[in-house]
Motif scaffolding. Structure first.
Motif, short mmCIF file in Angstrom:
data_model
loop_
_atom_site.label_atom_id
_atom_site.label_comp_id
_atom_site.label_asym_id
_atom_site.label_seq_id
_atom_site.Cartn_x
_atom_site.Cartn_y
_atom_site.Cartn_z
N ASP A 131 -4.45 -1.05 3.70
CA ASP A 131 -3.44 -0.18 4.33
C ASP A 131 -2.40 -1.01 5.09
O ASP A 131 -1.22 -0.70 5.07
CB ASP A 131 -4.10 0.79 5.32
CG ASP A 131 -4.70 2.00 4.61
OD1 ASP A 131 -4.28 2.29 3.47
OD2 ASP A 131 -5.59 2.63 5.19
N ALA B 226 3.05 4.82 8.09
CA ALA B 226 3.57 6.16 7.75
C ALA B 226 5.07 6.09 7.49
O ALA B 226 5.60 6.69 6.54
CB ALA B 226 3.26 7.14 8.87
N THR C 123 6.77 6.73 3.80
CA THR C 123 7.73 7.84 3.65
C THR C 123 9.02 7.31 3.04
O THR C 123 9.60 7.93 2.15
CB THR C 123 8.01 8.50 5.02
OG1 THR C 123 6.77 8.84 5.63
CG2 THR C 123 8.85 9.75 4.86
N ILE D 104 4.66 15.24 10.06
CA ILE D 104 3.44 14.94 9.31
C ILE D 104 2.49 14.13 10.19
O ILE D 104 2.92 13.50 11.15
CB ILE D 104 3.71 14.22 7.96
CG1 ILE D 104 4.18 12.77 8.17
CG2 ILE D 104 4.69 15.00 7.11
CD1 ILE D 104 4.02 11.93 6.92
N ARG D 105 1.23 14.15 9.80
CA ARG D 105 0.24 13.41 10.60
C ARG D 105 0.52 11.90 10.50
O ARG D 105 0.82 11.40 9.42
CB ARG D 105 -1.17 13.71 10.06
CG ARG D 105 -2.26 13.28 11.02
CD ARG D 105 -3.61 13.36 10.37
NE ARG D 105 -3.83 12.21 9.50
CZ ARG D 105 -4.69 12.20 8.49
NH1 ARG D 105 -5.38 13.26 8.19
NH2 ARG D 105 -4.84 11.11 7.75
N PRO E 104 -2.72 7.14 9.21
CA PRO E 104 -1.62 7.54 8.34
C PRO E 104 -2.09 8.12 7.01
O PRO E 104 -3.14 7.74 6.50
CB PRO E 104 -0.85 6.24 8.11
CG PRO E 104 -1.77 5.14 8.45
CD PRO E 104 -2.79 5.68 9.40
N LEU E 105 -1.30 9.07 6.48
CA LEU E 105 -1.62 9.65 5.18
C LEU E 105 -1.38 8.61 4.10
O LEU E 105 -0.59 7.68 4.28
CB LEU E 105 -0.70 10.85 4.93
CG LEU E 105 -0.82 12.02 5.91
CD1 LEU E 105 0.22 13.09 5.59
CD2 LEU E 105 -2.22 12.64 5.86
N SER E 106 -2.05 8.80 2.97
CA SER E 106 -1.85 7.88 1.84
C SER E 106 -0.43 8.06 1.30
O SER E 106 0.21 9.10 1.53
CB SER E 106 -2.85 8.19 0.72
OG SER E 106 -2.56 9.47 0.18
N LYS F 98 -0.15 11.28 -0.77
CA LYS F 98 -0.05 12.53 0.00
C LYS F 98 1.36 12.73 0.56
O LYS F 98 1.89 13.83 0.53
CB LYS F 98 -1.07 12.52 1.16
CG LYS F 98 -2.45 12.91 0.69
CD LYS F 98 -3.35 13.28 1.84
CE LYS F 98 -4.72 13.66 1.28
NZ LYS F 98 -5.81 13.46 2.19
N ILE F 99 1.93 11.65 1.05
CA ILE F 99 3.29 11.75 1.61
C ILE F 99 4.27 12.08 0.48
O ILE F 99 5.12 12.96 0.61
CB ILE F 99 3.69 10.45 2.34
CG1 ILE F 99 2.78 10.25 3.57
CG2 ILE F 99 5.16 10.49 2.75
CD1 ILE F 99 3.02 8.97 4.36
N LYS G 6 4.16 15.69 -0.39
CA LYS G 6 4.84 16.53 0.62
C LYS G 6 6.35 16.53 0.38
O LYS G 6 7.02 17.56 0.46
CB LYS G 6 4.55 16.02 2.04
CG LYS G 6 3.18 16.43 2.55
CD LYS G 6 2.97 15.95 3.98
CE LYS G 6 1.55 16.19 4.43
NZ LYS G 6 1.22 17.60 4.66
#
Ligand SMILES: CC(C)(COP(=O)(O)OP(=O)(O)OC[C@H]1O[C@@H](n2cnc3c(N)ncnc32)[C@H](O)[C@@H]1OP(=O)(O)O)[C@@H](O)C(=O)NCCC(=O)NCCS
Length: 261
Positions: free
Chosen positions: A24, A194, A198, A238-239, A243-245, A248-249, A252
Protein backbone atom coordinates in the motif's frame (compact mmCIF):
# COMPACT_ATOMS: atom_id res chain seq x y z
CA UNK A 1 14.47 -0.62 24.01
CA UNK A 2 15.39 3.05 23.84
CA UNK A 3 13.62 6.23 22.76
CA UNK A 4 15.64 8.25 20.25
CA UNK A 5 15.13 11.30 18.07
CA UNK A 6 14.56 10.75 14.37
CA UNK A 7 17.95 10.43 12.67
CA UNK A 8 18.68 10.68 8.93
CA UNK A 9 19.18 6.90 8.60
CA UNK A 10 15.61 6.32 9.83
CA UNK A 11 13.87 8.91 7.66
CA UNK A 12 12.75 6.38 5.04
CA UNK A 13 11.30 4.18 7.77
CA UNK A 14 9.52 7.18 9.26
CA UNK A 15 8.09 8.29 5.89
CA UNK A 16 6.27 4.95 5.52
CA UNK A 17 5.10 4.61 9.15
CA UNK A 18 7.64 1.80 9.82
CA UNK A 19 5.90 -0.32 7.15
CA UNK A 20 8.62 -0.82 4.57
CA UNK A 21 7.05 -4.22 3.83
CA UNK A 22 3.72 -2.70 2.77
CA UNK A 23 2.58 -2.67 -0.88
CA UNK A 24 0.00 0.00 0.00
CA UNK A 25 2.82 2.38 0.92
CA UNK A 26 4.02 2.27 -2.70
CA UNK A 27 0.93 4.36 -3.55
CA UNK A 28 1.73 7.09 -1.01
CA UNK A 29 3.89 9.26 -3.31
CA UNK A 30 6.51 11.58 -1.84
CA UNK A 31 4.08 13.80 0.07
CA UNK A 32 5.40 12.79 3.48
CA UNK A 33 9.01 13.53 2.53
CA UNK A 34 8.02 16.94 1.12
CA UNK A 35 5.95 17.71 4.21
CA UNK A 36 8.87 16.68 6.43
CA UNK A 37 11.23 18.93 4.46
CA UNK A 38 9.04 21.90 5.39
CA UNK A 39 7.91 20.90 8.88
CA UNK A 40 11.32 20.03 10.30
CA UNK A 41 12.04 23.77 10.17
CA UNK A 42 8.69 24.57 11.77
CA UNK A 43 8.82 22.73 15.05
CA UNK A 44 8.08 19.11 14.07
CA UNK A 45 9.38 16.65 16.70
CA UNK A 46 9.72 12.91 16.07
CA UNK A 47 10.67 10.32 18.69
CA UNK A 48 11.25 6.68 17.81
CA UNK A 49 11.45 3.47 19.80
CA UNK A 50 14.49 1.36 18.84
CA UNK A 51 14.72 -2.19 20.12
CA UNK A 52 17.79 -4.20 21.09
CA UNK A 53 18.20 -5.46 17.50
CA UNK A 54 18.39 -1.86 16.25
CA UNK A 55 14.94 -1.96 14.62
CA UNK A 56 12.51 0.95 14.83
CA UNK A 57 9.34 -0.46 16.37
CA UNK A 58 7.38 2.67 17.32
CA UNK A 59 7.13 6.40 16.73
CA UNK A 60 5.40 9.54 17.91
CA UNK A 61 5.29 12.78 15.97
CA UNK A 62 4.06 16.12 17.24
CA UNK A 63 3.98 19.73 16.09
CA UNK A 64 3.23 23.15 17.59
CA UNK A 65 -0.56 23.59 17.78
CA UNK A 66 -0.20 26.65 15.54
CA UNK A 67 0.89 24.26 12.73
CA UNK A 68 -1.79 21.64 13.39
CA UNK A 69 -5.43 20.82 12.67
CA UNK A 70 -6.43 22.55 15.93
CA UNK A 71 -6.59 26.11 17.20
CA UNK A 72 -4.61 26.96 20.32
CA UNK A 73 -1.43 28.53 21.65
CA UNK A 74 1.84 27.31 23.17
CA UNK A 75 0.85 23.63 23.03
CA UNK A 76 2.21 20.62 21.18
CA UNK A 77 -0.18 18.40 19.21
CA UNK A 78 0.47 14.70 18.60
CA UNK A 79 -0.32 13.97 14.96
CA UNK A 80 0.09 10.28 15.56
CA UNK A 81 1.58 7.64 17.78
CA UNK A 82 2.19 4.21 16.31
CA UNK A 83 3.68 1.06 17.72
CA UNK A 84 4.21 -1.48 14.95
CA UNK A 85 1.39 -3.98 15.31
CA UNK A 86 1.57 -6.12 12.17
CA UNK A 87 3.21 -9.52 11.97
CA UNK A 88 5.08 -8.50 8.79
CA UNK A 89 8.33 -6.52 8.92
CA UNK A 90 9.66 -6.04 12.44
CA UNK A 91 6.57 -7.79 13.91
CA UNK A 92 4.02 -6.90 16.56
CA UNK A 93 5.41 -4.78 19.41
CA UNK A 94 2.15 -3.50 20.85
CA UNK A 95 1.10 -4.02 24.48
CA UNK A 96 4.65 -4.07 25.80
CA UNK A 97 4.59 -0.56 27.23
CA UNK A 98 6.32 1.07 24.24
CA UNK A 99 3.39 3.38 23.42
CA UNK A 100 3.36 4.61 27.02
CA UNK A 101 7.10 5.31 26.86
CA UNK A 102 6.77 7.24 23.62
CA UNK A 103 3.93 9.34 25.00
CA UNK A 104 5.91 10.06 28.15
CA UNK A 105 8.96 11.06 26.09
CA UNK A 106 6.80 13.50 24.09
CA UNK A 107 5.39 14.96 27.32
CA UNK A 108 8.86 15.44 28.84
CA UNK A 109 10.20 16.98 25.64
CA UNK A 110 7.23 19.35 25.39
CA UNK A 111 7.60 20.45 29.01
CA UNK A 112 11.33 21.05 28.50
CA UNK A 113 10.57 23.14 25.43
CA UNK A 114 8.30 25.35 27.55
CA UNK A 115 5.02 24.17 26.01
CA UNK A 116 1.97 24.57 28.22
CA UNK A 117 0.51 21.17 27.44
CA UNK A 118 0.31 18.19 25.10
CA UNK A 119 -2.75 17.66 22.90
CA UNK A 120 -3.79 14.41 21.22
CA UNK A 121 -6.67 13.31 19.03
CA UNK A 122 -8.39 9.98 19.30
CA UNK A 123 -11.41 8.03 18.12
CA UNK A 124 -14.24 6.73 20.27
CA UNK A 125 -13.98 3.49 18.27
CA UNK A 126 -11.84 0.66 19.69
CA UNK A 127 -9.18 0.86 16.98
CA UNK A 128 -6.73 3.29 15.41
CA UNK A 129 -5.82 6.07 17.85
CA UNK A 130 -8.19 5.21 20.71
CA UNK A 131 -9.34 8.14 22.85
CA UNK A 132 -9.70 5.70 25.76
CA UNK A 133 -5.98 4.84 25.67
CA UNK A 134 -5.09 8.51 26.10
CA UNK A 135 -7.67 8.89 28.90
CA UNK A 136 -5.84 6.12 30.78
CA UNK A 137 -2.75 8.28 30.51
CA UNK A 138 -4.44 11.25 32.14
CA UNK A 139 -5.76 13.10 29.07
CA UNK A 140 -9.11 14.93 29.25
CA UNK A 141 -11.52 15.53 26.38
CA UNK A 142 -11.73 19.21 25.43
CA UNK A 143 -13.51 19.06 22.05
CA UNK A 144 -15.45 16.67 19.80
CA UNK A 145 -15.99 16.34 16.06
CA UNK A 146 -18.08 13.33 15.06
CA UNK A 147 -16.26 10.26 16.31
CA UNK A 148 -13.08 12.21 16.95
CA UNK A 149 -12.07 13.57 20.32
CA UNK A 150 -9.50 16.22 21.10
CA UNK A 151 -7.82 15.53 24.44
CA UNK A 152 -5.13 17.34 26.36
CA UNK A 153 -2.87 17.30 29.35
CA UNK A 154 -2.11 20.87 30.49
CA UNK A 155 1.25 21.43 32.21
CA UNK A 156 0.60 24.96 33.52
CA UNK A 157 -2.46 26.56 35.14
CA UNK A 158 -2.65 29.28 32.48
CA UNK A 159 -2.84 26.82 29.55
CA UNK A 160 -5.88 27.45 27.35
CA UNK A 161 -7.75 24.40 25.97
CA UNK A 162 -7.45 23.92 22.20
CA UNK A 163 -10.35 23.29 19.79
CA UNK A 164 -10.68 21.35 16.55
CA UNK A 165 -10.82 23.28 13.31
CA UNK A 166 -14.16 21.96 12.01
CA UNK A 167 -15.49 21.70 8.48
CA UNK A 168 -16.95 25.03 7.39
CA UNK A 169 -17.46 24.75 3.64
CA UNK A 170 -18.56 22.09 1.19
CA UNK A 171 -17.36 21.95 -2.42
CA UNK A 172 -20.01 23.07 -4.93
CA UNK A 173 -21.62 20.56 -7.29
CA UNK A 174 -20.91 21.23 -10.96
CA UNK A 175 -23.40 20.78 -13.84
CA UNK A 176 -22.32 18.18 -16.38
CA UNK A 177 -19.23 17.08 -14.46
CA UNK A 178 -18.35 15.05 -11.42
CA UNK A 179 -16.74 17.33 -8.83
CA UNK A 180 -13.73 15.71 -7.18
CA UNK A 181 -12.16 17.87 -4.50
CA UNK A 182 -8.95 16.83 -2.76
CA UNK A 183 -7.45 18.26 0.41
CA UNK A 184 -3.93 17.19 1.23
CA UNK A 185 -1.62 18.10 4.08
CA UNK A 186 1.09 15.48 3.57
CA UNK A 187 1.69 14.33 7.17
CA UNK A 188 -0.18 11.04 6.95
CA UNK A 189 0.77 8.31 4.45
CA UNK A 190 -2.72 6.73 4.70
CA UNK A 191 -4.27 10.02 3.57
CA UNK A 192 -1.61 10.41 0.90
CA UNK A 193 -2.47 6.95 -0.46
CA UNK A 194 -6.17 7.90 -0.75
CA UNK A 195 -5.16 11.13 -2.48
CA UNK A 196 -2.87 9.40 -5.01
CA UNK A 197 -5.33 6.61 -5.77
CA UNK A 198 -8.13 9.10 -6.37
CA UNK A 199 -5.95 11.09 -8.74
CA UNK A 200 -5.18 7.92 -10.67
CA UNK A 201 -8.88 7.01 -10.90
CA UNK A 202 -9.81 10.54 -11.96
CA UNK A 203 -7.24 10.46 -14.77
CA UNK A 204 -9.16 7.61 -16.39
CA UNK A 205 -12.40 9.63 -16.53
CA UNK A 206 -10.84 13.06 -16.85
CA UNK A 207 -13.20 14.40 -19.56
CA UNK A 208 -16.08 14.06 -17.10
CA UNK A 209 -14.40 15.36 -14.01
CA UNK A 210 -13.70 18.72 -12.49
CA UNK A 211 -10.71 18.13 -10.23
CA UNK A 212 -9.77 20.68 -7.56
CA UNK A 213 -6.85 20.29 -5.16
CA UNK A 214 -6.13 22.23 -2.00
CA UNK A 215 -2.91 22.10 0.01
CA UNK A 216 -3.70 22.45 3.69
CA UNK A 217 -0.19 22.93 4.95
CA UNK A 218 -1.31 26.51 4.47
CA UNK A 219 -3.21 27.07 7.73
CA UNK A 220 -5.41 29.79 6.21
CA UNK A 221 -6.62 27.25 3.66
CA UNK A 222 -7.26 24.80 6.49
CA UNK A 223 -9.23 27.43 8.39
CA UNK A 224 -11.23 28.47 5.34
CA UNK A 225 -12.52 24.93 4.71
CA UNK A 226 -12.05 23.35 8.10
CA UNK A 227 -10.49 20.33 6.42
CA UNK A 228 -6.98 18.86 6.60
CA UNK A 229 -7.17 15.72 4.46
CA UNK A 230 -10.24 14.75 2.47
CA UNK A 231 -11.41 13.23 -0.79
CA UNK A 232 -14.85 14.56 -1.69
CA UNK A 233 -16.69 13.17 -4.71
CA UNK A 234 -19.83 15.14 -5.61
CA UNK A 235 -20.18 16.35 -2.04
CA UNK A 236 -19.53 12.99 -0.39
CA UNK A 237 -16.41 12.31 1.66
CA UNK A 238 -14.84 8.92 1.10
CA UNK A 239 -13.20 6.95 3.88
CA UNK A 240 -9.53 7.84 4.25
CA UNK A 241 -8.06 5.67 7.00
CA UNK A 242 -7.37 2.89 6.37
CA UNK A 243 -7.47 3.97 2.73
CA UNK A 244 -9.78 2.27 0.23
CA UNK A 245 -8.22 0.16 -2.50
CA UNK A 246 -7.65 1.72 -5.90
CA UNK A 247 -10.45 -0.46 -7.35
CA UNK A 248 -12.98 0.75 -4.76
CA UNK A 249 -12.13 4.40 -5.35
CA UNK A 250 -12.26 3.88 -9.11
CA UNK A 251 -15.73 2.28 -8.80
CA UNK A 252 -16.97 5.27 -6.77
CA UNK A 253 -15.75 7.68 -9.43
CA UNK A 254 -17.14 5.55 -12.26
CA UNK A 255 -20.55 5.35 -10.56
CA UNK A 256 -20.81 9.14 -10.42
CA UNK A 257 -19.62 9.48 -14.03
CA UNK A 258 -22.30 7.01 -15.20
CA UNK A 259 -24.95 9.08 -13.41
CA UNK A 260 -24.05 12.06 -15.62
CA UNK A 261 -25.60 10.47 -18.73
C1 LIG B 1 -2.20 3.07 20.96
C2 LIG B 1 -0.80 2.48 20.88
C3 LIG B 1 0.18 3.56 20.47
C4 LIG B 1 -0.42 1.97 22.23
O1 LIG B 1 0.90 1.44 22.17
P1 LIG B 1 1.31 0.16 23.02
O2 LIG B 1 2.79 0.05 22.97
O3 LIG B 1 0.51 -1.00 22.58
O4 LIG B 1 0.85 0.71 24.44
P2 LIG B 1 1.19 0.16 25.87
O5 LIG B 1 1.78 -1.20 25.80
O6 LIG B 1 1.97 1.21 26.56
O7 LIG B 1 -0.24 0.08 26.47
C5 LIG B 1 -1.21 -0.73 25.83
C6 LIG B 1 -1.82 -1.72 26.75
O8 LIG B 1 -0.86 -2.68 27.15
C7 LIG B 1 -0.80 -2.74 28.54
N1 LIG B 1 0.60 -2.96 28.85
C8 LIG B 1 1.54 -2.03 29.04
N2 LIG B 1 2.72 -2.63 29.31
C9 LIG B 1 2.52 -3.96 29.27
C10 LIG B 1 3.33 -5.11 29.45
N3 LIG B 1 4.64 -5.00 29.74
N4 LIG B 1 2.77 -6.33 29.28
C11 LIG B 1 1.46 -6.45 28.98
N5 LIG B 1 0.63 -5.41 28.82
C12 LIG B 1 1.15 -4.18 28.95
C13 LIG B 1 -1.33 -1.44 29.03
O9 LIG B 1 -1.94 -1.57 30.30
C14 LIG B 1 -2.37 -1.10 27.98
O10 LIG B 1 -3.61 -1.72 28.25
P3 LIG B 1 -4.96 -1.38 27.40
O11 LIG B 1 -4.83 -2.05 26.06
O12 LIG B 1 -6.05 -1.99 28.20
O13 LIG B 1 -4.99 0.10 27.27
C15 LIG B 1 -0.73 1.28 19.90
O14 LIG B 1 -1.65 0.30 20.30
C16 LIG B 1 -0.98 1.67 18.48
O15 LIG B 1 -0.06 2.04 17.78
N6 LIG B 1 -2.24 1.60 18.05
C17 LIG B 1 -2.61 2.02 16.75
C18 LIG B 1 -2.60 3.53 16.68
C19 LIG B 1 -2.69 4.02 15.31
O16 LIG B 1 -3.48 3.52 14.53
N7 LIG B 1 -1.86 5.00 15.03
C20 LIG B 1 -1.80 5.59 13.76
C21 LIG B 1 -2.79 6.71 13.70
S1 LIG B 1 -2.33 7.91 12.52
Amino acid sequence: MEIIDLMPEYEKTYFCCLEEWSDDMKDAGDHKACWYGKMKEQGLRVKMARNEEGNIVGMIQYVPVEKSFAEGNDLHVVLCIWVHGHKQGVGNFQKKGIGSELLQAAEEDSRQMGKKGLVVWGLVLPFFMRASWFKKHGYKVVDKDGMQRLLWKPFTPDAVPPVFIKQKKKPEKIDGKVAVTLFINGWCPAMNIAFERTKRAVEEFKDHIQLTEYGTLDKDMQREWGLTDAVIIDGRKIRMGPPLSYEKIRRKVEKRVKKLS
